[in-house]
Design a protein around this motif. Sequence first.
Motif, PDB file in Angstrom:
ATOM      1  N   TRP A   1       0.029  -2.490  14.395  1.00  0.00           N
ATOM      2  CA  TRP A   1       1.181  -2.786  13.997  1.00  0.00           C
ATOM      3  C   TRP A   1       2.039  -3.688  14.948  1.00  0.00           C
ATOM      4  O   TRP A   1       3.086  -4.104  14.363  1.00  0.00           O
ATOM      5  N   GLU A   2       1.230  -4.219  15.907  1.00  0.00           N
ATOM      6  CA  GLU A   2       1.773  -5.367  16.386  1.00  0.00           C
ATOM      7  C   GLU A   2       1.570  -6.685  15.557  1.00  0.00           C
ATOM      8  O   GLU A   2       2.345  -7.627  15.856  1.00  0.00           O
ATOM      9  N   HIS A   3       0.954  -6.625  14.451  1.00  0.00           N
ATOM     10  CA  HIS A   3       0.495  -7.602  13.655  1.00  0.00           C
ATOM     11  C   HIS A   3       1.002  -7.281  12.320  1.00  0.00           C
ATOM     12  O   HIS A   3       1.393  -6.263  11.892  1.00  0.00           O
ATOM     13  N   LEU A   4       1.040  -8.719  11.514  1.00  0.00           N
ATOM     14  CA  LEU A   4       1.285  -8.199   9.948  1.00  0.00           C
ATOM     15  C   LEU A   4       0.550  -7.562   9.071  1.00  0.00           C
ATOM     16  O   LEU A   4      -0.621  -7.744   9.301  1.00  0.00           O
ATOM     17  N   TYR A   5       1.102  -6.485   8.368  1.00  0.00           N
ATOM     18  CA  TYR A   5       0.549  -5.552   7.611  1.00  0.00           C
ATOM     19  C   TYR A   5       0.262  -6.444   6.046  1.00  0.00           C
ATOM     20  O   TYR A   5       1.536  -6.457   5.581  1.00  0.00           O
TER      21      TYR A   5
ATOM     22  N   PRO B   1       1.303   1.067   0.099  1.00  0.00           N
ATOM     23  CA  PRO B   1       2.438   1.309   1.196  1.00  0.00           C
ATOM     24  C   PRO B   1       2.062   1.821   2.191  1.00  0.00           C
ATOM     25  O   PRO B   1       1.120   2.709   2.062  1.00  0.00           O
ATOM     26  N   ARG B   2       2.752   1.569   3.420  1.00  0.00           N
ATOM     27  CA  ARG B   2       2.335   2.205   4.814  1.00  0.00           C
ATOM     28  C   ARG B   2       3.514   2.458   5.488  1.00  0.00           C
ATOM     29  O   ARG B   2       4.850   1.634   5.495  1.00  0.00           O
ATOM     30  N   ARG B   3       3.728   3.353   6.340  1.00  0.00           N
ATOM     31  CA  ARG B   3       4.777   3.395   7.256  1.00  0.00           C
ATOM     32  C   ARG B   3       4.392   3.375   8.732  1.00  0.00           C
ATOM     33  O   ARG B   3       3.279   4.002   9.172  1.00  0.00           O
ATOM     34  N   ASP B   4       4.971   2.671   9.510  1.00  0.00           N
ATOM     35  CA  ASP B   4       4.440   2.237  10.861  1.00  0.00           C
ATOM     36  C   ASP B   4       4.942   3.479  11.986  1.00  0.00           C
ATOM     37  O   ASP B   4       5.680   4.213  11.485  1.00  0.00           O
TER      38      ASP B   4
END
Length: 542
Positions: A74-78, A83-86
């Motif tokens: 999650w340090e990078h672009l998803y 859809p996801r939740r970080d």
Amino acid sequence: MTTTVYVARKILTMNPSQPEATHVAIRDGRILAVGPEEAMAGLGEVILDERFSEQIILPGFVEGHSHALEGAMWEHLYLGYFPRRDPDGNDWPGIRTITAMQQQLRDHAGMLSPGEPLVAWGFDPVYFEGERLDRRSLDVAVADRPLVIVHASLHVMTVNSRMLQLAGLDRHADVEGVKVGGDGKPNGELQEMAAMHAVFEALGMNLFEAVGTPRALRRYARVARNAGVTTITDLYNPMTDEGISALREVTSEDDYPVRLVPAMSGMAWTLEEGIERLQNCCEMGNDKLHFGPVKLMTDGSIQGYTARLKWPHYHDGQPNGIWNAPPETLCEMVEAYHQAGIQLHIHTNGDEAVELMLDALENALTLWPRSDHRHTLQHCQIIDHAQLRRAAAQGVCLNMFANHLFYWGDIHRLHTLGHERCQRLEPLASARRLGIPVAMHSDAPVTPLGPLFTAWCAVMRETASGKVLGEQERISVEDALEMITLGAAYTLRLDHLVGSLEIGKYADMTVLDQSPLDCEPGDLKEIGVLATILGGRVHVTE
């Protein structure tokens, strides 16, 4: 010594001798007593904790196959389709078109320093009709800096022309895993570890080693806690010196909310180095850190067309997948680690990979018999019935990727596997009937970490479009709960410590807002996780 008694509307213990209770007593982080109220008599002075008196308590969920990359990616672009939740609670929408993906890349590149590489992840080309993503599509979006998109499976990436040039791959079309276009030149798609490593080396960073930071491990633990997990794996840990230090640091923190089982990446070391390193690590653990297993990576992913399938291979005629090491090397690794007394967790997505590893395990067990090895095949998504019988005979455990049914079931039915093989996709019921020790998992960050969702997948076997795949392989809710608690603990050799609520075990529990046994099976994934308890310490979910 303080004794705390938690009261619940119902406690599902996963102990076959006492399946239900209402009270559980905890002393020194372990379970002192479980049962009805009268069973708490004679414990001396106790603190009665009734905050969960209207809720349901279960053993803390055990996730037997996921990755601390969940805390690092999650340090990078998803760029995932779903859809996801970080870990910080932010919602990321799914990317449904290549055009939308290209715009996301442009927008994100605009926030970076000039020339700074852009890394994104979660993309899955099987969901997009037409041409497969290549360097030209990425060059249209971002051409002024290296761009890397790691696919959802983590077994494939696509890079732009600048990244190909930086890694020197634009001149090496004959390297295995470097895909070429109609012009005979590398098209930007890189399959499996050897090809992807060239990119990481050029960038001076390796995503798979990003798990070796305290920040990533703490974020990973937060995700686990919010999903009701109290024991979790990092099932491909490079075990660098820095990574081991980070593991020891975070697990020694009083408020770290999970127990962690790292499995050493067997592909990162020579056999001699790996065996010695793992044996030395086993003396460095603590109550929250349990070293022991090694992870081998045989093939890739089915949806990425890199898994190794038996004849007739891929349903839509794509070429067979890639071995991450020569088959003879993989067999040598099995024999060496088995002989050293180390438990093996082996990635086997395709049935050809399963066959190779069953052969290797059979040979190793013939040469060096072990009565309780608990070697575990991971994923084994289309393991066939003859292979299941062999696994049962060898005492092999299986940990199946049940979430795959929802996320890629439609793709497999229509493209990669066809109808018949999809009826045995994740054959949990058949494995159960044969008495094979079985767990199931999310493989986070490949899919979101959530044992109740995983249980729903195994019970309902519904794809994203709502189609049921393999109705005969559905399992009961009771069996599903066992596979995400005691079954998973068994595959990690921790069932004497976690997985059920029994005297002497760690006081690790999950608090739910309703009972999985009382709701409709189709509602399993909607059950709320309110808190976890680790060693008697309460951790409220966010």
